[in-house]
Scaffold this motif. Structure first.
Motif, PDB file in Angstrom:
ATOM      1  N   GLY A  53       0.815  -1.204   0.000  1.00 54.08           N
ATOM      2  CA  GLY A  53       0.000   0.000   0.000  1.00 54.08           C
ATOM      3  C   GLY A  53       0.849   1.255   0.000  1.00 54.08           C
ATOM      4  O   GLY A  53       1.944   1.270   0.561  1.00 54.08           O
ATOM      5  N   HIS A  54       0.347   2.297  -0.625  1.00 52.03           N
ATOM      6  CA  HIS A  54       1.039   3.584  -0.696  1.00 52.03           C
ATOM      7  C   HIS A  54       0.234   4.609   0.102  1.00 52.03           C
ATOM      8  O   HIS A  54      -0.971   4.727  -0.079  1.00 52.03           O
ATOM      9  N   PHE A  55       0.897   5.304   1.004  1.00 48.88           N
ATOM     10  CA  PHE A  55       0.266   6.382   1.765  1.00 48.88           C
ATOM     11  C   PHE A  55       1.362   7.279   2.313  1.00 48.88           C
ATOM     12  O   PHE A  55       2.498   6.842   2.503  1.00 48.88           O
ATOM     13  N   ASP A  56       1.021   8.530   2.542  1.00 49.24           N
ATOM     14  CA  ASP A  56       1.989   9.503   3.071  1.00 49.24           C
ATOM     15  C   ASP A  56       3.312   9.479   2.294  1.00 49.24           C
ATOM     16  O   ASP A  56       4.394   9.523   2.880  1.00 49.24           O
ATOM     17  N   ASP A  57       3.215   9.352   0.976  1.00 47.71           N
ATOM     18  CA  ASP A  57       4.401   9.340   0.103  1.00 47.71           C
ATOM     19  C   ASP A  57       5.381   8.213   0.400  1.00 47.71           C
ATOM     20  O   ASP A  57       6.590   8.346   0.187  1.00 47.71           O
ATOM     21  N   LYS A  58       4.900   7.094   0.918  1.00 49.86           N
ATOM     22  CA  LYS A  58       5.779   5.938   1.147  1.00 49.86           C
ATOM     23  C   LYS A  58       4.969   4.660   0.946  1.00 49.86           C
ATOM     24  O   LYS A  58       3.735   4.679   0.913  1.00 49.86           O
ATOM     25  N   PHE A  59       5.667   3.569   0.824  1.00 46.80           N
ATOM     26  CA  PHE A  59       5.040   2.258   0.690  1.00 46.80           C
ATOM     27  C   PHE A  59       5.133   1.506   2.001  1.00 46.80           C
ATOM     28  O   PHE A  59       6.070   1.689   2.775  1.00 46.80           O
ATOM     29  N   ARG A  60       4.143   0.641   2.217  1.00 45.91           N
ATOM     30  CA  ARG A  60       4.149  -0.217   3.395  1.00 45.91           C
ATOM     31  C   ARG A  60       3.483  -1.536   3.030  1.00 45.91           C
ATOM     32  O   ARG A  60       2.523  -1.565   2.262  1.00 45.91           O
TER      33      ARG A  60
END
Length: 195
Positions: A53-60
């Motif tokens: 997932g991508h959120f807050d300009d980063k992947f997790r």
């Protein structure tokens, strides 16, 4: 691609416009937390499915077995046309990703029967043989040596050794010392996984 990895880019499964997702996630030993993510791809690794997932300009990464619940958001996003799930993971050993870990050349030496196993089942797609003796084979890899890679080498410690770089040899030596200390009943010195 590794024999134990399989990926599906969500852009292959849907139109150009996808719904953002609201998973509630509970990591090991942590409280539930809600996220608003752009789901990019799903990936199978060692009998466990993950969502990138991508959120807050980063992947997790989100492990499916720790997603408590999920629902689609009203918000939409466009998957970048040039995103490639395989390429994203290309420099990594498995599922652990950490952009702080820089790609580097790693030389492994396999002893005894393990040299045959590593020939048949490479640890990484960049692995190739660079030398051999009667009882050993040296392999070169180019990857980001994250903790899961080091754990894979550590699990074969009697049969596979890191020849270079020295800092990885030193890290596994520290793991070995911690393991010996643990065997002497002091688990406070065990290495911790990055969270």
């Amino acid at each position: 691609m590794h024999r134990h990895l399989r990926s599906t880019g969500l852009s292959e499964l849907a139109s150009d416009t996808l719904s953002e997702t609201l998973p509630t996630y509970q990591g090991y030993g942590k409280s539930e937390r809600n996220y608003l993510i752009e789901p990019y791809c799903i990936r199978l690794y060692k009998q466990r499915w993950y969502l990138l997932g991508h959120f807050d300009d980063k992947f997790r990464l989100f492990s499916f077995d720790r997603i408590v619940k999920t629902r689609a958001s009203e918000l939409k996003f466009k998957m970048p046309k040039d995103f490639d799930c395989e390429a994203y993971f290309d420099e990594y050993f498995g599922m652990m990703t950490d952009s702080r870990v820089k790609p580097e050349r790693v030389i492994l030496r396999a002893h005894g029967q393990e040299r045959y196993y590593l020939r048949d089942l490479p640890l990484h797609h960049t692995q190739h043989e660079i030398g051999a003796t009667e009882n050993t084979v040296d392999f070169e890899l180019y990857l980001r040596p994250t903790t899961d890679f080091l754990a894979a080498i550590f699990s074969r410690a009697g049969w596979v050794e890191i020849i270079s770089p020295q800092h990885l040899k030193d890290e596994l030596l520290e793991w070995s010392r911690a393991m010996l200390t643990r065997l002497d009943n002091d688990s406070s010195t065990l290495p911790q996984w990055d969270s």
